[in-house]
Design a protein around this motif. Structure first.
Motif, PDB file in Angstrom:
ATOM      1  N   THR A 346       0.803  -1.233   0.000  1.00  0.00           N
ATOM      2  CA  THR A 346       0.000   0.000   0.000  1.00  0.00           C
ATOM      3  C   THR A 346       0.830   1.274   0.000  1.00  0.00           C
ATOM      4  O   THR A 346       0.323   2.332  -0.358  1.00  0.00           O
ATOM      5  CB  THR A 346      -0.905   0.036   1.239  1.00  0.00           C
ATOM      6  N   GLU A 347       2.101   1.157   0.433  1.00  0.00           N
ATOM      7  CA  GLU A 347       2.984   2.326   0.576  1.00  0.00           C
ATOM      8  C   GLU A 347       2.376   3.396   1.481  1.00  0.00           C
ATOM      9  O   GLU A 347       2.618   4.582   1.315  1.00  0.00           O
ATOM     10  CB  GLU A 347       3.330   2.924  -0.799  1.00  0.00           C
ATOM     11  N   SER A 348       1.588   2.957   2.459  1.00  0.00           N
ATOM     12  CA  SER A 348       0.909   3.886   3.362  1.00  0.00           C
ATOM     13  C   SER A 348       0.813   3.275   4.754  1.00  0.00           C
ATOM     14  O   SER A 348       0.159   2.248   4.935  1.00  0.00           O
ATOM     15  CB  SER A 348      -0.494   4.207   2.845  1.00  0.00           C
ATOM     16  N   LEU A 349       1.437   3.922   5.742  1.00  0.00           N
ATOM     17  CA  LEU A 349       1.310   3.446   7.116  1.00  0.00           C
ATOM     18  C   LEU A 349      -0.116   3.591   7.624  1.00  0.00           C
ATOM     19  O   LEU A 349      -0.571   2.809   8.467  1.00  0.00           O
ATOM     20  CB  LEU A 349       2.283   4.192   8.027  1.00  0.00           C
ATOM     21  N   ARG A 350      -0.830   4.588   7.112  1.00  0.00           N
ATOM     22  CA  ARG A 350      -2.248   4.732   7.480  1.00  0.00           C
ATOM     23  C   ARG A 350      -3.020   3.492   7.055  1.00  0.00           C
ATOM     24  O   ARG A 350      -3.822   2.947   7.823  1.00  0.00           O
ATOM     25  CB  ARG A 350      -2.828   5.976   6.816  1.00  0.00           C
ATOM     26  N   ASP A 351      -2.760   3.003   5.843  1.00  0.00           N
ATOM     27  CA  ASP A 351      -3.441   1.795   5.378  1.00  0.00           C
ATOM     28  C   ASP A 351      -2.992   0.563   6.166  1.00  0.00           C
ATOM     29  O   ASP A 351      -3.784  -0.363   6.379  1.00  0.00           O
ATOM     30  CB  ASP A 351      -3.169   1.582   3.879  1.00  0.00           C
ATOM     31  N   VAL A 352      -1.726   0.543   6.586  1.00  0.00           N
ATOM     32  CA  VAL A 352      -1.257  -0.568   7.415  1.00  0.00           C
ATOM     33  C   VAL A 352      -2.097  -0.645   8.686  1.00  0.00           C
ATOM     34  O   VAL A 352      -2.579  -1.717   9.079  1.00  0.00           O
ATOM     35  CB  VAL A 352       0.237  -0.396   7.768  1.00  0.00           C
ATOM     36  N   VAL A 353      -2.304   0.512   9.350  1.00  0.00           N
ATOM     37  CA  VAL A 353      -3.055   0.513  10.604  1.00  0.00           C
ATOM     38  C   VAL A 353      -4.502   0.106  10.372  1.00  0.00           C
ATOM     39  O   VAL A 353      -5.047  -0.747  11.092  1.00  0.00           O
ATOM     40  CB  VAL A 353      -2.991   1.888  11.283  1.00  0.00           C
TER      41      VAL A 353
END
Length: 362
Positions: A346-353
């Motif tokens: 995703t290249e997104s820590l927001r999406d990881v969470v």
């Protein structure tokens, strides 16, 4: 059959942004309004954390079911005030932790300074029943070389303040900032254990016995050995696996103690290196073999652990469950590996969470 209980610390996050939310007081108040007799949820050091404790269980199936239930209830209470819970051992996104308004926590902040303010880490503590303090200390002495393997299996904290830490379990490295944390020397008897704890409290560097943060210790409140090395696990199934292995380790250690078998003693310096290696690699690289303290592939060391506790697990009917759980993690990855795979995709820590919020209740 020894009973097992689990304490899990969860991260409160915004359901859309994934950012930590300092709302634990409100979540706990809502939980109490809905069930005045609830004794499951507790406050923790930071307002972005929520802790729950299961009841003691003899059946690992029952324990797993209770972990799932508690996670769902925690999410329900959190969603009622506009946040949710994630079983993440550190926040992937940047955060300014808020220390709780509690005399004990304020003492810790004054005493330890920035170490307290930055200590937003979520762990999983496993309590396994013992018959006496003497048996408990015999167990604690014999668990020591094996605990790093549990840490590696549970690793679920690769990100810290918006960056990849380079570790599978960075939580465990942050946890080591407490002056009383980490592996212990051999105690040999309950009397020597309690004398050491009393001497530590007498220094004034810690407030009381509750701040003796040994990797494994005698519980203050329960007739249990408390194993404290694990990250909170992304999946309830992994938390159940850690509890299963912990009971196997305690039962095996108790049998060795009763038989008069001397504990392995690699020394605290090598135990610290084993813990560091487990934190660094998780299940992605090499670990230190508990018997030889030499590097081996993580998969091989996990097999060594399973062999060590096989008799105790088989007697409790847990051996196949443990083997399947370990095989699944080695195949699909633990929490740290899942988080990194999500970040790569995703290249997104927001999406990881936000994706980990879903995993928490799966």
């Amino acid at each position: 059959m020894r009973t097992v209980g689990v304490e899990e610390e969860l991260l409160l996050v915004d359901p859309e942004s994934g950012e930590p939310r300092a709302l634990s007081a409100a979540v706990l108040a809502r939980a109490e309004r809905e069930d005045a007799d609830q004794d499951v949820f507790e406050k923790e050091l930071h307002e972005q954390m929520l802790e729950f404790a299961t009841h003691p269980q003899s059946s690992m199936e029952s324990l797993h079911a209770e972990i799932v239930r508690c996670r769902k209830e925690a999410a329900g209470h959190a969603e009622g005030i506009g946040c949710t819970v994630a079983a993440l051992a550190t926040s992937p996104l940047p955060v300014s932790p808020a220390v709780g308004m509690n005399r004990r926590y304020r003492w810790m902040e004054e005493q330890y300074g920035i170490a307290t303010r930055e200590q937003l880490v979520m762990g999983c503590h496993v309590h396994v029943s013992v018959e006496s303090d003497e048996e408990g200390v015999g167990v604690v002495d014999r668990l020591r070389p094996w605990l790093s393997v549990l840490s590696a299996i549970s690793a679920n904290s690769p990100f810290w303040q918006g960056k990849d830490s380079g570790y599978g379990s960075y939580r465990s490295r942050v946890w080591q900032r407490w002056p009383s944390a980490g592996p212990t020397e051999l105690f040999g008897s309950a009397e020597r254990y309690h004398r050491r704890v009393a001497d530590m409290v007498a220094t004034g560097a810690i407030l009381d016995e509750g701040m003796v943060y040994f990797d494994a210790r005698l519980s203050q409140r329960y007739p249990t050995v408390e194993i404290r090395v694990s990250d909170v696990c992304l999946h309830a199934e992994t938390a159940g696996l850690i509890a299963t292995l912990a009971r196997g380790l305690v039962e095996t250690a108790a049998r060795e103690w009763k038989a008069g078998q001397e504990p392995l003693d690699p020394g605290v310096s090598l135990l610290r290196l084993a813990a560091w290696q487990a934190a660094r690699s998780g299940l992605s690289g090499e670990l230190l073999h508990p018997g030889t303290m030499r590097r081996m592939p993580a998969e091989a060391v996990v097999r060594v652990l399973l062999d060590h506790v096989a008799d105790a697990l088989e007697e409790h009917g847990d051996l196949e469950r443990a083997r399947e759980g370990c095989a699944r993690l080695l195949r699909d990855g633990n929490g740290a590996q899942v988080q990194r795979a999500l970040m790569e995709r995703t290249e997104s820590l927001r999406d990881v969470v936000t994706e980990c919020v879903r995993h928490t209740q799966s």
